[in-house]
Design a protein around this motif. Sequence first.
Motif, PDB file in Angstrom:
ATOM      1  N   LYS A   1      28.067 -15.042  -5.722  1.00 45.83           N
ATOM      2  CA  LYS A   1      27.101 -15.066  -4.623  1.00 45.83           C
ATOM      3  C   LYS A   1      25.644 -14.910  -5.065  1.00 45.83           C
ATOM      4  O   LYS A   1      24.744 -15.003  -4.238  1.00 45.83           O
ATOM      5  N   THR A   2      25.391 -14.667  -6.346  1.00 46.03           N
ATOM      6  CA  THR A   2      24.013 -14.487  -6.782  1.00 46.03           C
ATOM      7  C   THR A   2      23.235 -15.798  -6.652  1.00 46.03           C
ATOM      8  O   THR A   2      23.747 -16.867  -7.007  1.00 46.03           O
ATOM      9  N   PRO A   3      22.016 -15.730  -6.123  1.00 45.15           N
ATOM     10  CA  PRO A   3      21.221 -16.964  -5.975  1.00 45.15           C
ATOM     11  C   PRO A   3      20.826 -17.585  -7.320  1.00 45.15           C
ATOM     12  O   PRO A   3      20.605 -18.781  -7.410  1.00 45.15           O
TER      13      PRO A   3
ATOM     14  N   ARG B   1      30.367 -20.590  -8.593  1.00 48.15           N
ATOM     15  CA  ARG B   1      29.223 -20.239  -7.752  1.00 48.15           C
ATOM     16  C   ARG B   1      29.533 -20.605  -6.306  1.00 48.15           C
ATOM     17  O   ARG B   1      30.084 -21.670  -6.045  1.00 48.15           O
TER      18      ARG B   1
ATOM     19  N   VAL C   1      27.153 -20.097  -3.143  1.00 54.44           N
ATOM     20  CA  VAL C   1      25.921 -19.619  -2.513  1.00 54.44           C
ATOM     21  C   VAL C   1      25.693 -20.383  -1.223  1.00 54.44           C
ATOM     22  O   VAL C   1      25.771 -21.611  -1.195  1.00 54.44           O
ATOM     23  N   ASP C   2      25.432 -19.654  -0.153  1.00 54.20           N
ATOM     24  CA  ASP C   2      25.145 -20.277   1.135  1.00 54.20           C
ATOM     25  C   ASP C   2      23.645 -20.505   1.271  1.00 54.20           C
ATOM     26  O   ASP C   2      22.862 -19.559   1.154  1.00 54.20           O
ATOM     27  N   ARG C   3      23.283 -21.750   1.470  1.00 52.55           N
ATOM     28  CA  ARG C   3      21.887 -22.128   1.717  1.00 52.55           C
ATOM     29  C   ARG C   3      21.894 -23.181   2.805  1.00 52.55           C
ATOM     30  O   ARG C   3      22.912 -23.850   3.023  1.00 52.55           O
TER      31      ARG C   3
END
Length: 165
Positions: free
Chosen positions: A92-94, A119, A121-123
């Motif tokens: 979850k790290t950006p 990875r 990641v929610d964007r």
Amino acid sequence: VLRAAVEHRGSALVEIYQNCPIFNDGAFDVLKDREQQQARLVRLEHGQPVVFGAEGDRKAVVAGAHGALDVVPEAELAADPAGRAPVVHDTKTPDPTLAFALSRLDSPDMAHVPVGIFRDVDRPTYDDAVRDQVTHAQDAAGGPATDTDLARLLAGNDTWTVGTR
């Protein structure tokens, strides 16, 4: 991995190791062998230390120099003068640095093959951002445009003419 890729909003990349009997037959046999598999596959799990291998021959992935990752016998970590510990996998790290470093862990001899979710990641996706922009513009204008608004625009003074000289 496939379920996570399908359920992820946005882009997802899945790498599948599949044998090609014509051009590269047997390329992944070492990963199919049950004994070799346990020693070679680095199973990535979010929030867990990155360790792999059979009991008595476990290896750990630790932070090395300049952001690289090193694979060391887990037994050596207890006496490591630098106090290194296994890297804890964080999907979850950006910052994509860890995921990229893990992807580079493998070598042509398939000694350390990371598998799992690298990875997650929610964007905002592009289409979500466009819809938000349209909604914001409509709210600022007092609502969506109507046929009357379009007719007023076409018949109004704020027009221009394309002509030739």
